[in-house]
Each structure stands twice: as structure tokens, then as C-alpha cells.
Design a protein around this motif. Structure first.
Motif, PDB file in Angstrom:
ATOM      1  N   PHE A  29       0.885  -1.179   0.000  1.00  0.00           N
ATOM      2  CA  PHE A  29       0.000   0.000   0.000  1.00  0.00           C
ATOM      3  C   PHE A  29       0.914   1.218   0.000  1.00  0.00           C
ATOM      4  N   PRO A  30       1.271   1.716  -1.229  1.00  0.00           N
ATOM      5  CA  PRO A  30       2.325   2.734  -1.348  1.00  0.00           C
ATOM      6  C   PRO A  30       2.127   3.954  -0.457  1.00  0.00           C
ATOM      7  N   ILE A  31       0.887   4.453  -0.374  1.00  0.00           N
ATOM      8  CA  ILE A  31       0.673   5.712   0.353  1.00  0.00           C
ATOM      9  C   ILE A  31       0.930   5.568   1.845  1.00  0.00           C
ATOM     10  N   LEU A  32       0.787   4.320   2.349  1.00  0.00           N
ATOM     11  CA  LEU A  32       1.032   4.106   3.772  1.00  0.00           C
ATOM     12  C   LEU A  32       2.512   4.218   4.118  1.00  0.00           C
ATOM     13  N   THR A  33       3.353   3.864   3.125  1.00  0.00           N
ATOM     14  CA  THR A  33       4.805   3.930   3.375  1.00  0.00           C
ATOM     15  C   THR A  33       5.394   5.276   3.000  1.00  0.00           C
ATOM     16  N   ASN A  34       4.568   6.127   2.363  1.00  0.00           N
ATOM     17  CA  ASN A  34       5.039   7.459   1.974  1.00  0.00           C
ATOM     18  C   ASN A  34       5.159   8.337   3.214  1.00  0.00           C
ATOM     19  N   GLN A  35       6.230   9.137   3.258  1.00  0.00           N
ATOM     20  CA  GLN A  35       6.449   9.980   4.440  1.00  0.00           C
ATOM     21  C   GLN A  35       5.381  11.071   4.583  1.00  0.00           C
ATOM     22  N   TYR A  36       4.686  11.401   3.473  1.00  0.00           N
ATOM     23  CA  TYR A  36       3.616  12.405   3.523  1.00  0.00           C
ATOM     24  C   TYR A  36       2.219  11.764   3.496  1.00  0.00           C
ATOM     25  N   GLY A  37       2.156  10.480   3.706  1.00  0.00           N
ATOM     26  CA  GLY A  37       0.878   9.755   3.626  1.00  0.00           C
ATOM     27  C   GLY A  37      -0.181  10.295   4.580  1.00  0.00           C
ATOM     28  N   LEU A  38       0.226  10.577   5.819  1.00  0.00           N
ATOM     29  CA  LEU A  38      -0.731  11.091   6.813  1.00  0.00           C
ATOM     30  C   LEU A  38      -1.277  12.450   6.397  1.00  0.00           C
ATOM     31  N   ILE A  39      -0.376  13.287   5.837  1.00  0.00           N
ATOM     32  CA  ILE A  39      -0.808  14.622   5.395  1.00  0.00           C
ATOM     33  C   ILE A  39      -1.810  14.498   4.258  1.00  0.00           C
ATOM     34  N   TYR A  40      -1.528  13.571   3.298  1.00  0.00           N
ATOM     35  CA  TYR A  40      -2.464  13.350   2.194  1.00  0.00           C
ATOM     36  C   TYR A  40      -3.833  12.901   2.727  1.00  0.00           C
ATOM     37  N   PHE A  41      -3.790  12.005   3.679  1.00  0.00           N
ATOM     38  CA  PHE A  41      -5.052  11.477   4.247  1.00  0.00           C
ATOM     39  C   PHE A  41      -5.867  12.597   4.906  1.00  0.00           C
ATOM     40  N   ILE A  42      -5.180  13.447   5.684  1.00  0.00           N
ATOM     41  CA  ILE A  42      -5.875  14.552   6.368  1.00  0.00           C
ATOM     42  C   ILE A  42      -6.445  15.534   5.351  1.00  0.00           C
ATOM     43  N   LEU A  43      -5.655  15.837   4.302  1.00  0.00           N
ATOM     44  CA  LEU A  43      -6.131  16.766   3.270  1.00  0.00           C
ATOM     45  C   LEU A  43      -7.378  16.226   2.570  1.00  0.00           C
ATOM     46  N   ILE A  44      -7.356  14.924   2.267  1.00  0.00           N
ATOM     47  CA  ILE A  44      -8.522  14.303   1.618  1.00  0.00           C
ATOM     48  C   ILE A  44      -9.745  14.389   2.528  1.00  0.00           C
ATOM     49  N   CYS A  45      -9.520  14.110   3.825  1.00  0.00           N
ATOM     50  CA  CYS A  45     -10.637  14.134   4.795  1.00  0.00           C
ATOM     51  C   CYS A  45     -11.193  15.541   4.994  1.00  0.00           C
ATOM     52  N   VAL A  46     -10.372  16.564   4.782  1.00  0.00           N
ATOM     53  CA  VAL A  46     -10.847  17.946   4.909  1.00  0.00           C
ATOM     54  C   VAL A  46     -11.469  18.414   3.600  1.00  0.00           C
TER      55      VAL A  46
END
Length: 337
Positions: free
Chosen positions: A304-321
Motif C-alpha cells: 500500500f504505497p501511500i502508507l509507506t510514503n512519508q507524507y501519507g498522513l498529510i495526504y489522508f488529512i487533506l482528503i478528509c478535509v
């Protein structure tokens, strides 16, 4: 209140709750004299005889008095049955009237009952307890200059009738004022206001019942046709009948207003509920995609590439907002809230 269920017609039973002992007063008066007796006296032609009965709990005493004037057993039964409707009945030798009325004391609306029997030579009244109007008439009769002292029994009947109708006007004014208060805050009514509105409507229905029954019996025609009423008092009864028409018309108007306010209240409650449901639906709609995204990211995939990405959490938060923001803007453009 006692029940007369299964009782034989003509059975004498006091159906009220008052325990006041039956008291009989016999008043005799004319322009010059005024006397009060605690028992029934022989009738006289040169005076007005008024027999007032307060308290109906002693049935035998009421029966004895009524039978001495040869009243119909069904009339005596109606006198003791205090839950009778308002009515006027013409019998052989007398007129029998029952009035259930409302009056205001200390800003509280109360109900009472009175029976009146008009003969050519005597007038009788029956009440469950001490009657306010009867007391007021007593006081008026004691004054030698009082108009009552110069008229016959039919005028005494009119005076009590008129006082009851005038009191109904006062009740109507109180209900009108209360309805105005409710109307001013109709969009902010709470449960207590709703109860007040229902109580106002109940009192208006009571007044409508009283006036409708009196108009149905047509007191005006009764006065004109029956010999119990002299031509001198016809104009007074015309005035009372006009008041009845006025009260009835006003009651119907206020009933319509009360019904309208109830409809507005119910519509307002429905609108509030719709707004609440709309708000809850919007919240549900916003969290549906968020729940989906959270479910996807919560899956235990090994690659799951995005989980191993160092900015994955930021991407997730941005999507949720971003998703809720877009949805809210869309809902606002559509004027869904």
C-alpha cells in the motif's frame, strides 16, 4: 360527579359534588317593601315572590318544594342533574330554564350552573352553592330606587339572564387577551403555551355551546309568544338576544383564530423537526465518504504505497478535509440548508 346510569326516568338524584346543605330563602318585594324569609311563605298578588334555593344535596327538600308548585317530575330530575345542557323549556303553567355558564374571578375562569323556573306569580332559582349573581341581585333589590323593585317576576328573570350573558362577555374578553398573548409568540411556543392554547379553545367551545343552545331555543320568540313576559320587558330581552348574537359571532371568530394558531404551531414544530432531520442527514452524508476512506486505509494490504510514503498522513488529512468542504459548498449552492 354521581352517575345516573341505569336509573329509572324520573329518579331524583343530585349528581353534583357539593355537600352544601339545602337552604331556601323566600323574598317578597315591591316598590315599597322588601322582606326575606327562611321558609316558603304564602304567595301574594301585590308583591314579587322570589324563592331562591342554594344547595341541592337534600333531594327530599328540593322535591317537596317543586311538588308544591306541581312541577313535572322530569323537571325536578333536571334541576338535580347538574350536568344538563343549557336549555329553555315551556311547560303548562311555567317556563323552565337551565344555564351552564362561565365567569371570571381573580383572572381564573370558572363554571357554574343555575336552574330558573318562571311562573306567573312566583320565580324560583336553584343553584348548587352560593351564587354570585343571586347575591348581587339581592343587594340591588334592597335599594328602594332599584329598577327591579318596580317590575314583575319576568324582569327578575331577565336581570339574572342578562348578568350571565354580560359575564360571558367578560370571559370572552379574557380569552381574547390570552389568545393575543399566544399569537404574539406563536413561532416560539413551548409545551406550556400549547396547553394554554388548548385550554382557551376548550373555554371557547363551552361558550359556543351555551350561546348556541340559547339561540336555538330562541329566547326572543319565547318572550314575544308567552304570556309570562309583559310588553314592558320585551325591549330588555331584545338587548340580551343581541348580546348573545354578538358573543356567538365573536366566539366563532376566536375559535377560528385558535385553530389557526394551533395549525401554525404544529407547522412550526414540523418545520423544526425537518430542519433537525436535514442537519442530521447532512452530517451523515459528509461522514459516508470519510468512513469509506477510513475503511480503505484500514485494510491490511502488504503493498500500500501511500502508507509507506512519508507524507501519507498529510495526504489522508487533506482528503478528509477537502471532501467535506466540497460537499458543504455543494449543499450550500443547492440551498439544502
Amino acid at each position: 360527579m354521581k352517575s345516573k346510569r341505569n336509573a329509572i326516568p324520573g329518579t331524583l338524584m343530585y349528581t353534583g359534588d357539593s355537600t352544601k346543605e339545602t337552604v331556601i330563602q323566600h323574598m317578597k318585594y315591591n316598590a315599597k317593601t322588601y322582606d326575606v324569609f327562611e321558609s316558603v311563605q304564602p304567595l301574594q298578588d301585590d308583591v314579587v315572590d322570589w324563592i331562591a334555593v342554594e344547595g341541592l344535596s337534600t333531594e327530599s327538600k328540593v322535591k317537596e318544594l317543586c311538588e308544591s308548585f306541581q312541577m313535572d317530575p322530569l323537571v325536578i330530575e333536571d334541576i338535580l342533574h347538574v350536568n344538563q345542557r343549557t336549555k329553555i323549556e315551556i311547560h303548562d303553567g311555567y317556563i323552565f330554564t337551565v344555564i351552564k355558564y362561565a365567569y371570571v374571578r381573580d383572572d381564573i375562569i370558572q363554571h357554574d350552573y343555575i336552574s330558573m323556573v318562571l311562573f306567573h306569580n312566583v320565580f324560583l332559582t336553584f343553584s348548587e352553592q352560593k351564587n354570585l349573581f343571586i347575591e348581587q341581585v339581592h343587594e340591588r333589590i334592597q335599594h328602594t330606587k332599584s329598577l327591579i323593585r318596580h317590575f314583575d317576576h319576568d324582569y327578575l328573570f331577565y336581570v339574572l339572564f342578562d348578568m350571565i350573558v354580560d359575564e360571558s362577555m367578560d370571559v370572552l374578553h379574557v380569552l381574547d387577551a390570552r389568545l393575543d398573548v399566544v399569537e404574539e409568540s406563536v413561532l416560539e411556543l413551548d409545551e406550556k403555551d400549547q396547553i394554554r392554547l388548548y385550554n382557551i379553545r376548550k373555554e371557547l367551545i363551552f361558550l359556543r355551546s351555551m350561546t348556541s343552545q340559547l339561540m336555538m331555543n330562541n329566547i326572543k320568540e319565547v318572550v314575544l309568544k308567552e304570556s309570562y313576559f309583559s310588553s314592558q320587558t320585551h325591549k330588555f330581552y331584545d338587548d340580551v338576544y343581541d348580546h348573545l348574537l354578538n358573543i356567538n359571532a365573536r366566539v366563532l371568530s376566536l375559535l377560528d383564530n385558535a385553530k389557526h394558531l394551533l395549525d401554525v404551531y404544529m407547522n412550526n414544530m414540523s418545520n423544526k423537526m425537518n430542519k433537525i432531520m436535514t442537519l442530521l442527514t447532512i452530517f451523515s452524508a459528509i461522514f459516508i465518504p470519510l468512513s469509506f476512506i477510513a475503511g480503505v486505509f484500514g485494510m491490511n494490504f502488504t503493498n500500500f504505497p501511500i502508507l509507506t510514503n512519508q507524507y501519507g498522513l498529510i495526504y489522508f488529512i487533506l482528503i478528509c478535509v477537502l471532501i467535506p468542504t466540497i460537499m458543504l459548498v455543494y449543499f450550500k449552492v443547492k440551498k439544502w440548508f
